[in-house]
Motif scaffolding. Structure first.
Motif, PDB file in Angstrom:
ATOM      1  N   ALA A 261       0.821  -1.209   0.000  1.00 19.97           N
ATOM      2  CA  ALA A 261       0.000   0.000   0.000  1.00 19.97           C
ATOM      3  C   ALA A 261       0.856   1.261   0.000  1.00 19.97           C
ATOM      4  O   ALA A 261       0.447   2.301  -0.516  1.00 19.97           O
ATOM      5  CB  ALA A 261      -0.933  -0.006   1.208  1.00 19.97           C
ATOM      6  N   HIS A 262       2.058   1.178   0.579  1.00 22.47           N
ATOM      7  CA  HIS A 262       2.958   2.328   0.634  1.00 22.47           C
ATOM      8  C   HIS A 262       3.812   2.476  -0.613  1.00 22.47           C
ATOM      9  O   HIS A 262       4.220   3.583  -0.951  1.00 22.47           O
ATOM     10  CB  HIS A 262       3.893   2.208   1.845  1.00 22.47           C
ATOM     11  N   GLN A 263       4.107   1.382  -1.289  1.00 26.53           N
ATOM     12  CA  GLN A 263       5.104   1.432  -2.346  1.00 26.53           C
ATOM     13  C   GLN A 263       4.654   2.283  -3.528  1.00 26.53           C
ATOM     14  O   GLN A 263       3.490   2.277  -3.912  1.00 26.53           O
ATOM     15  CB  GLN A 263       5.431   0.026  -2.837  1.00 26.53           C
ATOM     16  N   PRO A 264       5.570   3.025  -4.141  1.00 25.73           N
ATOM     17  CA  PRO A 264       5.239   3.758  -5.362  1.00 25.73           C
ATOM     18  C   PRO A 264       5.361   2.831  -6.580  1.00 25.73           C
ATOM     19  O   PRO A 264       6.370   2.141  -6.751  1.00 25.73           O
ATOM     20  CB  PRO A 264       6.300   4.861  -5.396  1.00 25.73           C
TER      21      PRO A 264
ATOM     22  N   MET B 168     -14.788  -4.528   0.965  1.00 24.99           N
ATOM     23  CA  MET B 168     -13.409  -4.062   0.878  1.00 24.99           C
ATOM     24  C   MET B 168     -12.717  -4.523  -0.391  1.00 24.99           C
ATOM     25  O   MET B 168     -11.836  -3.841  -0.917  1.00 24.99           O
ATOM     26  CB  MET B 168     -12.635  -4.535   2.104  1.00 24.99           C
ATOM     27  N   ASP B 169     -13.070  -5.700  -0.903  1.00 20.44           N
ATOM     28  CA  ASP B 169     -12.472  -6.164  -2.158  1.00 20.44           C
ATOM     29  C   ASP B 169     -12.706  -5.143  -3.267  1.00 20.44           C
ATOM     30  O   ASP B 169     -11.789  -4.793  -4.022  1.00 20.44           O
ATOM     31  CB  ASP B 169     -13.071  -7.514  -2.568  1.00 20.44           C
ATOM     32  N   MET B 170     -13.950  -4.660  -3.369  1.00 23.72           N
ATOM     33  CA  MET B 170     -14.283  -3.727  -4.438  1.00 23.72           C
ATOM     34  C   MET B 170     -13.659  -2.351  -4.212  1.00 23.72           C
ATOM     35  O   MET B 170     -13.237  -1.684  -5.167  1.00 23.72           O
ATOM     36  CB  MET B 170     -15.805  -3.613  -4.551  1.00 23.72           C
ATOM     37  N   ILE B 171     -13.597  -1.925  -2.975  1.00 19.94           N
ATOM     38  CA  ILE B 171     -12.982  -0.634  -2.670  1.00 19.94           C
ATOM     39  C   ILE B 171     -11.518  -0.614  -3.089  1.00 19.94           C
ATOM     40  O   ILE B 171     -11.045   0.285  -3.803  1.00 19.94           O
ATOM     41  CB  ILE B 171     -13.105  -0.321  -1.164  1.00 19.94           C
ATOM     42  N   VAL B 172     -10.762  -1.608  -2.663  1.00 16.15           N
ATOM     43  CA  VAL B 172      -9.321  -1.625  -2.923  1.00 16.15           C
ATOM     44  C   VAL B 172      -9.029  -1.878  -4.396  1.00 16.15           C
ATOM     45  O   VAL B 172      -8.177  -1.205  -5.002  1.00 16.15           O
ATOM     46  CB  VAL B 172      -8.629  -2.675  -2.031  1.00 16.15           C
ATOM     47  N   ALA B 173      -9.738  -2.828  -5.005  1.00 23.42           N
ATOM     48  CA  ALA B 173      -9.495  -3.148  -6.410  1.00 23.42           C
ATOM     49  C   ALA B 173      -9.822  -1.978  -7.325  1.00 23.42           C
ATOM     50  O   ALA B 173      -9.088  -1.693  -8.274  1.00 23.42           O
ATOM     51  CB  ALA B 173     -10.307  -4.383  -6.807  1.00 23.42           C
ATOM     52  N   SER B 174     -10.929  -1.281  -7.056  1.00 27.91           N
ATOM     53  CA  SER B 174     -11.288  -0.133  -7.901  1.00 27.91           C
ATOM     54  C   SER B 174     -10.291   1.001  -7.736  1.00 27.91           C
ATOM     55  O   SER B 174      -9.988   1.717  -8.696  1.00 27.91           O
ATOM     56  CB  SER B 174     -12.711   0.336  -7.578  1.00 27.91           C
ATOM     57  N   ALA B 175      -9.748   1.175  -6.521  1.00 32.19           N
ATOM     58  CA  ALA B 175      -8.744   2.217  -6.312  1.00 32.19           C
ATOM     59  C   ALA B 175      -7.467   1.905  -7.085  1.00 32.19           C
ATOM     60  O   ALA B 175      -6.850   2.810  -7.670  1.00 32.19           O
ATOM     61  CB  ALA B 175      -8.447   2.366  -4.825  1.00 32.19           C
TER      62      ALA B 175
ATOM     63  N   VAL C 219      -3.268  -6.427   0.190  1.00 32.30           N
ATOM     64  CA  VAL C 219      -3.575  -5.022   0.452  1.00 32.30           C
ATOM     65  C   VAL C 219      -4.976  -4.878   1.040  1.00 32.30           C
ATOM     66  O   VAL C 219      -5.209  -4.076   1.947  1.00 32.30           O
ATOM     67  CB  VAL C 219      -3.438  -4.188  -0.840  1.00 32.30           C
ATOM     68  N   THR C 220      -5.909  -5.688   0.549  1.00 31.19           N
ATOM     69  CA  THR C 220      -7.269  -5.623   1.075  1.00 31.19           C
ATOM     70  C   THR C 220      -7.300  -5.999   2.549  1.00 31.19           C
ATOM     71  O   THR C 220      -7.945  -5.330   3.369  1.00 31.19           O
ATOM     72  CB  THR C 220      -8.197  -6.541   0.270  1.00 31.19           C
ATOM     73  N   ASN C 221      -6.606  -7.055   2.917  1.00 31.84           N
ATOM     74  CA  ASN C 221      -6.603  -7.467   4.321  1.00 31.84           C
ATOM     75  C   ASN C 221      -5.805  -6.514   5.205  1.00 31.84           C
ATOM     76  O   ASN C 221      -6.114  -6.369   6.393  1.00 31.84           O
ATOM     77  CB  ASN C 221      -6.087  -8.899   4.446  1.00 31.84           C
TER      78      ASN C 221
END
Length: 504
Positions: free
Chosen positions: A82-85, A301-308, A354-356
């Motif tokens: 989540a932090h990595q560029p 949360m799956d949809m939130i993270v994947a769409s982002a 990342v989701t978890n």
């Protein structure tokens, strides 16, 4: 006059029930003869066993303290992702290439700094970074809009720019800030779609007691639009990225509890008609109730993270296996990607990491619970009507996948439902079943820490409010009566209520 009761609705066995008898005088919207539930000691730990300390510093990206030790390595691996560029493809580092070609940020926590809100610029010459622009075509054709709500996208995307504006690109001229998006496009490089700015307009609000406060409203200012004109029917919605703590707990609030709170036809006549959005879940391949996002347009949360990943960073994944380029952006579509043998830049195992990680962010402990002014403010929160939508407490459902988050007594202060907030807050842009004036009730836990987390003390979907007081004064529609009760409190009583909210 009539009585108002925040009650334990039938079948809502897990939901904290409150009954407040509020006698509303038509001339003043004042309250009397109220019955407020006594404080529950559990309110001090709003995430239950998933409550985190704010010592040595407040942050909203801390691990839940009850996460089992054997799961912590996966949490920190997800945190690192989540932090990595992300970088432009192709590179030798194939685990994190594939950025863009157009995007909004290089990494998840570039916008949600320390887990908090993004920062809305206070001036008109700083381009947006973190806040973003959602957009879609809105037609007078009811059949077309119904078809859009029933599509997997939930909207009609702009034919050239899609449903989210990407303000960054992999073009070297953009990275060096040596040319505008229009000039970059003329050089046959992939250009950002536009640069977005905000112009602020101020207006005065005068309380019944004569006190005056200045409110501000944002106007979106798009410059250097690179790929031609937007559709004449495209509508735009400025969005401030929300905080991400406690989302795993919100995911486990029993669906039956939320359904029991919904009252789409205002059957009880209290003027509040919360309802659930109906959205597509790409993981389960079925329609579900929405509970995440400013318009509750994501189900889990799956949809939130994947769409982002797809929309914000330009990283394809199993749930959103596409780049943000549209068919009207052929040069963008021709760029090299970071796809693996399955045609994805982020495989499912890394997406789940990342989701978890996000699921297991704890909720900060309450502050100043025993402060005299905070205790005075609690009754006014109920008698003003705030708790009608900002429902205080739930017990999360048992979970085999996240057992440590299940059966927790939590205090998020939200019903996760859509409410019509009136014309002042409307963006005129429907999203699945949500209308252009409906917004999901934002959770209030951690609200008082926002400024300390990363400096972004900005509230409401577009960051227009710089304080809890301003946020309340923008409430309209279904929340208008609650706002009126608030404004008719004395100055001291308003201050107590605000201090209570800031303690959550």
């Amino acid at each position: 006059m009539r009585s108002l009761c925040f009650h334990h609705k039938p079948g809502l066995s897990r939901l904290f029930g409150v009954c407040v008898l509020a006698v509303l005088m038509a001339s003043t919207s004042g309250c009397s003869d109220t019955e407020v539930p006594p404080p529950d000691p559990a309110e001090a730990r709003p995430g239950g066993d998933a409550t985190t300390s704010i010592i040595p510093f407040p942050a909203l990206d801390k691990v839940t303290p009850n996460l089992p030790d054997d799961e912590r390595p996966q949490f920190y691996a997800g945190r690192a992702l989540a932090h990595q560029p992300w970088v432009k493809a192709p590179t030798i580092t194939d685990a994190r290439d594939g950025l863009g070609p157009i995007y909004n940020a290089r990494g998840c926590l570039a916008c949600h700094i320390r887990g908090g809100k993004s920062r809305m610029p206070d001036d008109s010459e700083t381009p947006l970074f973190g806040p973003l622009v959602r957009m879609s075509v809105v037609l007078d054709d009811a059949a077309a809009m119904t078809a859009a709500a029933n599509s997997h996208a939930g909207v009609i995307p702009d034919p050239v720019y899609g449903d989210q504006l990407q303000t960054q690109s992999i073009a070297l001229l953009h990275q060096l800030r040596q040319a505008s998006p229009v000039a970059i496009a003329e050089q046959q490089q992939v250009a950002p779609e536009a640069y977005a700015y905000v112009k602020w307009h101020e207006q005065a609000f005068v309380y019944p007691d004569g006190r005056q406060i200045t409110l501000r409203k944002p106007e979106l200012d798009l410059r250097y639009v690179a790929y031609g004109a937007f559709d004449t029917n495209t509508r735009f919605s400025l969005r401030n990225a929300p905080p991400i703590h406690g989302m795993g707990l919100l995911e486990l609030i029993p669906q039956a509890d939320l359904e029991a709170l919904a009252d789409p036809d205002d059957a009880d006549g209290d003027g509040i008609s919360g309802r659930q959005n109906r959205v597509w879940d790409a993981r389960s391949q079925r329609w579900q109730a929405g509970r995440f996002g400013h318009k509750a347009n994501r189900s889990n949360m799956d949809m939130i993270v994947a769409s982002a990943f797809a929309n914000d960073i330009g990283i394809s994944n199993p749930l959103f296996p596409f780049q943000p380029c549209t068919e009207q952006q052929p040069l963008c579509q021709k760029q090299r990607n970071g796809n693996n043998s399955q045609g994805l830049e982020l495989p499912d195992n890394l997406l789940r990491l990342v989701t978890n990680f996000t699921r297991n962010l704890g909720v900060p402990t309450r502050r100043n619970v025993d402060n005299a002014d905070v205790r005075k403010g609690r009754p006014f929160f109920y008698t003003s009507g705030c708790a009608a939508c900002h429902q205080p407490g739930y017990t999360t459902a048992a979970s085999s996948a996240q057992p440590h988050l299940g059966n927790q007594r939590i205090w998020p202060y939200t019903d996760l439902l859509l409410h019509d907030m009136g014309p002042e807050l409307a963006d005129g842009r429907p999203d699945f079943a949500a209308s252009g004036s409906e917004w999901r009730t934002a959770p209030l836990w951690g609200t008082g820490l926002m400024g300390q987390v990363n400096g972004s003390k900005q509230y409401l979907h577009d960051g227009r409010a710089s304080s809890i007081e301003e946020a309340i004064l923008w409430h309209g529609g279904e929340a208008l009566a609650a706002r009126q009760r608030f404004t008719h409190l004395s100055a001291a009583e308003r201050r107590y209520l605000i201090q209570f909210v800031e303690s959550l």
